[in-house]
Design an enzyme around this catalytic site. Sequence first.
Site, PDB file in Angstrom:
ATOM      1  N   ARG A  85       0.811  -1.221   0.000  1.00 24.35           N
ATOM      2  CA  ARG A  85       0.000   0.000   0.000  1.00 24.35           C
ATOM      3  C   ARG A  85       0.839   1.263   0.000  1.00 24.35           C
ATOM      4  O   ARG A  85       0.355   2.336  -0.358  1.00 24.35           O
ATOM      5  CB  ARG A  85      -1.003  -0.044   1.163  1.00 24.35           C
ATOM      6  CG  ARG A  85      -2.098  -1.075   0.916  1.00 24.35           C
ATOM      7  CD  ARG A  85      -2.912  -1.328   2.151  1.00 24.35           C
ATOM      8  NE  ARG A  85      -2.549  -2.563   2.823  1.00 24.35           N
ATOM      9  CZ  ARG A  85      -2.854  -2.858   4.073  1.00 24.35           C
ATOM     10  NH1 ARG A  85      -3.514  -1.988   4.809  1.00 24.35           N
ATOM     11  NH2 ARG A  85      -2.501  -4.004   4.598  1.00 24.35           N
TER      12      ARG A  85
ATOM     13  N   GLU B 140       2.786  -9.107  14.296  1.00 22.34           N
ATOM     14  CA  GLU B 140       2.015  -9.578  15.446  1.00 22.34           C
ATOM     15  C   GLU B 140       2.027 -11.103  15.497  1.00 22.34           C
ATOM     16  O   GLU B 140       2.145 -11.701  16.551  1.00 22.34           O
ATOM     17  CB  GLU B 140       0.575  -9.072  15.348  1.00 22.34           C
ATOM     18  CG  GLU B 140       0.419  -7.694  15.962  1.00 22.34           C
ATOM     19  CD  GLU B 140      -0.972  -7.138  15.726  1.00 22.34           C
ATOM     20  OE1 GLU B 140      -1.246  -6.768  14.571  1.00 22.34           O
ATOM     21  OE2 GLU B 140      -1.751  -7.079  16.672  1.00 22.34           O
TER      22      GLU B 140
HETATM   23  O1  LIG Z   1       3.286  -1.537  11.766  1.00 21.50           O
HETATM   24  P1  LIG Z   1       3.192  -2.976  11.383  1.00 21.50           P
HETATM   25  O2  LIG Z   1       2.647  -3.846  12.496  1.00 21.50           O
HETATM   26  O3  LIG Z   1       4.484  -3.505  10.860  1.00 21.50           O
HETATM   27  O4  LIG Z   1       2.089  -3.105  10.249  1.00 21.50           O
HETATM   28  C1  LIG Z   1       1.958  -2.191   9.200  1.00 21.50           C
HETATM   29  C2  LIG Z   1       2.016  -2.854   7.874  1.00 21.50           C
HETATM   30  O5  LIG Z   1       0.939  -3.789   7.749  1.00 21.50           O
HETATM   31  C3  LIG Z   1       0.297  -3.549   6.502  1.00 21.50           C
HETATM   32  O6  LIG Z   1       0.915  -4.226   5.465  1.00 21.50           O
HETATM   33  P2  LIG Z   1       0.807  -5.806   5.270  1.00 21.50           P
HETATM   34  O7  LIG Z   1       1.997  -6.468   5.956  1.00 21.50           O
HETATM   35  O8  LIG Z   1      -0.543  -6.255   5.691  1.00 21.50           O
HETATM   36  O9  LIG Z   1       1.065  -5.970   3.719  1.00 21.50           O
HETATM   37  P3  LIG Z   1       0.263  -5.470   2.433  1.00 21.50           P
HETATM   38  O10 LIG Z   1       0.408  -3.973   2.350  1.00 21.50           O
HETATM   39  O11 LIG Z   1       1.000  -6.169   1.351  1.00 21.50           O
HETATM   40  O12 LIG Z   1      -1.174  -5.890   2.555  1.00 21.50           O
HETATM   41  C4  LIG Z   1       0.453  -2.073   6.274  1.00 21.50           C
HETATM   42  O13 LIG Z   1       0.264  -1.706   4.922  1.00 21.50           O
HETATM   43  C5  LIG Z   1       1.845  -1.819   6.763  1.00 21.50           C
HETATM   44  O14 LIG Z   1       2.823  -2.022   5.749  1.00 21.50           O
HETATM   45  N1  LIG Z   2      -5.680  -2.917  11.418  1.00 15.33           N
HETATM   46  C1  LIG Z   2      -5.019  -2.890  10.254  1.00 15.33           C
HETATM   47  N2  LIG Z   2      -5.642  -2.444   9.130  1.00 15.33           N
HETATM   48  C2  LIG Z   2      -4.971  -2.408   7.945  1.00 15.33           C
HETATM   49  N3  LIG Z   2      -3.717  -2.815   7.803  1.00 15.33           N
HETATM   50  C3  LIG Z   2      -3.066  -3.258   8.890  1.00 15.33           C
HETATM   51  N4  LIG Z   2      -1.803  -3.707   9.044  1.00 15.33           N
HETATM   52  C4  LIG Z   2      -1.654  -4.047  10.351  1.00 15.33           C
HETATM   53  N5  LIG Z   2      -2.770  -3.823  11.043  1.00 15.33           N
HETATM   54  C5  LIG Z   2      -3.681  -3.333  10.134  1.00 15.33           C
END
Ligand SMILES: O=P(O)(O)OC[C@H]1O[C@H](OP(=O)(O)OP(=O)(O)O)[C@H](O)[C@@H]1O
Ligand SMILES: Nc1ncnc2[nH]cnc12
Length: 255
Positions: free
Chosen positions: A142, A179
């Site tokens: 994202r 997490e």
């Molecule tokens: O602060 P944190 O606990 O590290 O989490 C934040 C990350 O989690 C989500 O990505 P995700 O790993 O879900 O990947 P995606 O964007 O590919 O869906 C979000 O876009 C951040 O990159």
């Molecule tokens: N609550 C949340 N919503 C969207 N992205 C996330 N990545 C980690 N936690 C999330």
Amino acid sequence: MLKVDECRPNLTLSCYATHVPILSDIYKAFEITPKITFQKTYACSCSCSRIHTHTSCCFTLQQNYKTFREREPMSAYKDKDARINGIKDQIRVVPNFPKPGIMFQDITTLLLKPKEFKDTIDMFVERYKGKNISVVAGIEARGFIFGPPIALAIGAKFVPLRKPKKLPGKVISEEYILEYGRDCLEMHVGAVESAERALVVDDLIATGGTLCAAINLLERVGAEVVECACVIELPDLKGRERLNGKPLYVLVESH
Ligand SMILES: O=P(O)(O)OC[C@H]1O[C@H](OP(=O)(O)OP(=O)(O)O)[C@H](O)[C@@H]1O
Ligand SMILES: Nc1ncnc2[nH]cnc12
């Protein structure tokens, strides 16, 4: 260098005596009258029971205190920018996705609204334009949505930080703890050079593990991470505290 770890109500800032005039100026900027106590001949601390509206911020004050970030708010919603509510209203919160108990912050609904999507990009561009940032590093997936338009608008290059085995060239990798389980980010060797000024962009900070890995990748090649920028912060997860004092700027908070 004066390092301020955290600003909270009743905070105390400590610094070397030579920096007291700088510290006094900072307090003045927030219309606070500091109580300055000299503890030793070479050190002092200033404390005050009233503090500015930001509940949590981490920053490093450089010798050149023009770079002092607290003069600019670290959370746009605390600055009462009229665009913030519009942006927040377009982020859909989906309970129990992808797992029970998770309140998923879905930015795809924001992308459907050109005005609020543009406001989001504009707010970051207004903050970073003219700050001599040469690289915007976006985190998969994202961060790839928000990073490139910011990079183009401020005249910086865009560098994708990708999940493992996606980049074809030589990479450096950084593992991090989520997490549940572990993940890893990779960056092409040579994409960022030593002494470049970098901005890290993602949609959201939760535990802070992802941003921490991104900062580490950039610092390993000698770049200076000026700030991290996210649309959303989940402050209850205290991700800011994992950024080792790196400034984090967010537009909206979600509890
Ligand atoms: O602060 P944190 O606990 O590290 O989490 C934040 C990350 O989690 C989500 O990505 P995700 O790993 O879900 O990947 P995606 O964007 O590919 O869906 C979000 O876009 C951040 O990159
Ligand atoms: N609550 C949340 N919503 C969207 N992205 C996330 N990545 C980690 N936690 C999330």
